[in-house]
Design a protein around this motif. Sequence first.
Motif, PDB file in Angstrom:
ATOM      1  N   PHE A 121      -1.035   9.147  -8.607  1.00  0.00           N
ATOM      2  CA  PHE A 121      -1.704   7.863  -8.479  1.00  0.00           C
ATOM      3  C   PHE A 121      -3.212   8.051  -8.579  1.00  0.00           C
ATOM      4  O   PHE A 121      -3.814   8.809  -7.821  1.00  0.00           O
ATOM      5  N   ASP A 176      -4.896  -1.292  -6.753  1.00  0.00           N
ATOM      6  CA  ASP A 176      -4.281  -0.013  -6.396  1.00  0.00           C
ATOM      7  C   ASP A 176      -2.986  -0.234  -5.609  1.00  0.00           C
ATOM      8  O   ASP A 176      -1.974   0.432  -5.871  1.00  0.00           O
ATOM      9  N   GLN A 177      -3.053  -1.157  -4.656  1.00  0.00           N
ATOM     10  CA  GLN A 177      -1.867  -1.439  -3.839  1.00  0.00           C
ATOM     11  C   GLN A 177      -0.724  -1.970  -4.697  1.00  0.00           C
ATOM     12  O   GLN A 177       0.438  -1.587  -4.526  1.00  0.00           O
ATOM     13  N   GLU A 191       0.787   0.804  -6.713  1.00  0.00           N
ATOM     14  CA  GLU A 191       1.605   1.660  -5.853  1.00  0.00           C
ATOM     15  C   GLU A 191       2.954   1.004  -5.565  1.00  0.00           C
ATOM     16  O   GLU A 191       4.010   1.656  -5.610  1.00  0.00           O
ATOM     17  N   LEU A 197       6.287   3.895   0.323  1.00  0.00           N
ATOM     18  CA  LEU A 197       4.905   3.427   0.486  1.00  0.00           C
ATOM     19  C   LEU A 197       4.263   3.933   1.779  1.00  0.00           C
ATOM     20  O   LEU A 197       3.100   3.633   2.036  1.00  0.00           O
TER      21      LEU A 197
END
Lengths: 192, 181
Positions: B112, B121-122, B125, B180
């Motif tokens: 990542f 970014d979240q 992910e 996560l």
Amino acid sequence: MTDHELDRRLTAAFEVKPSPDFLAHLRVVIVADPPPTRWRLSLSFAAPGAVLVVAAGIAVIVGWLAGEQTIPSPLPVSVSHNEPIQSVLAVEQHAVGSSASQPRVLGARPRVKSGVAPLATSSLPEVLISPDEVRGFGLLITSAQKATIPAVLPTDDVSTSETLTVPPIDITPVDIEPLPQMARLEQGDHPQ
Amino acid sequence: MHERAEFLAGSLVKLDEDLDREFEARLVETSTLAFRVAFGVLRHQQDAEDVAQEAFAKAYRSFRQLKDRDRFRAWLVRMTWRTAIDRRRSNRRRGAHEVGAEMMQLTAASGFVATRDPAQDQAAELWAAIDTLPDKLRMVIVLASIEGHDVREVAVLLGIPEGTVKSRLFLARQRLKETLR
């Protein structure tokens, strides 16, 4: 990670929206698509149409078979049991009076209706009967009616009863000389 | 006879118009849903729009055959999902779109890679975690996350029992949380 946090992130991830002209594009695609309704309706008429076609086909076949049954038949199938004998007698009388060189067909060739003639008779071949057979059969019937059976059938052609004499055959004997080589060998003269 | 034919033709035209009007209403109501379902599989804006259009075109062609119009949403969702899965397969065969164009900031080699936008970014992910889910779990989590569908609505959309949806949803959330963490 808590459930609340996960829900928040999932909701945010799926907050994506299509482009502003997406709906307009969709409408264009659907308008450009061929109209389905008419096609579906034509399909709904397909089943009755198929039934009509099949019925027409059956009608044509039945009509054709009915036409087949009206072809001329070689046998008088609609006459009574006495009529064939009368026909044979008539032919026999006619044959005796004439030279009877040509074969004749017994009976007339009536057009047989489908209700009278069985279907199988329509396919029978035409039969030719020789004058001798006609004459013999007629004589047999008349003899049977008179209760006298003739031993020999009368015939116009006397040549069939003649006896031919065969001349004697004269055969002269033939002398066959042996081959020279074989003769020498038999005499013991061997080749060098 | 001629009047009767005209009447019949007029009725058919009216029937077509009614159907078109009804389909137009469904289109406005469900276009975003179809897009998001496709996006949940493909993660690519343009591909998702293409797949949604394709699904709507199929739905339009078969709209007359649909007896129960109340099931249009579920019908469309399943059709869109299948079309999107097919598209994803063909994309993978071509070697393109392995990673969504909008997620190209992510590189498989270095794992990542953070961008300047934390929200982006979240999201990246999360999508990477969703990608690891099998299709059955993925479909449930996607539908449950779209437009606030609850378990019963997801069960209706997928045509499966509510208990199955519950268990799949639980499993999917567990896996996502583990990924996560």
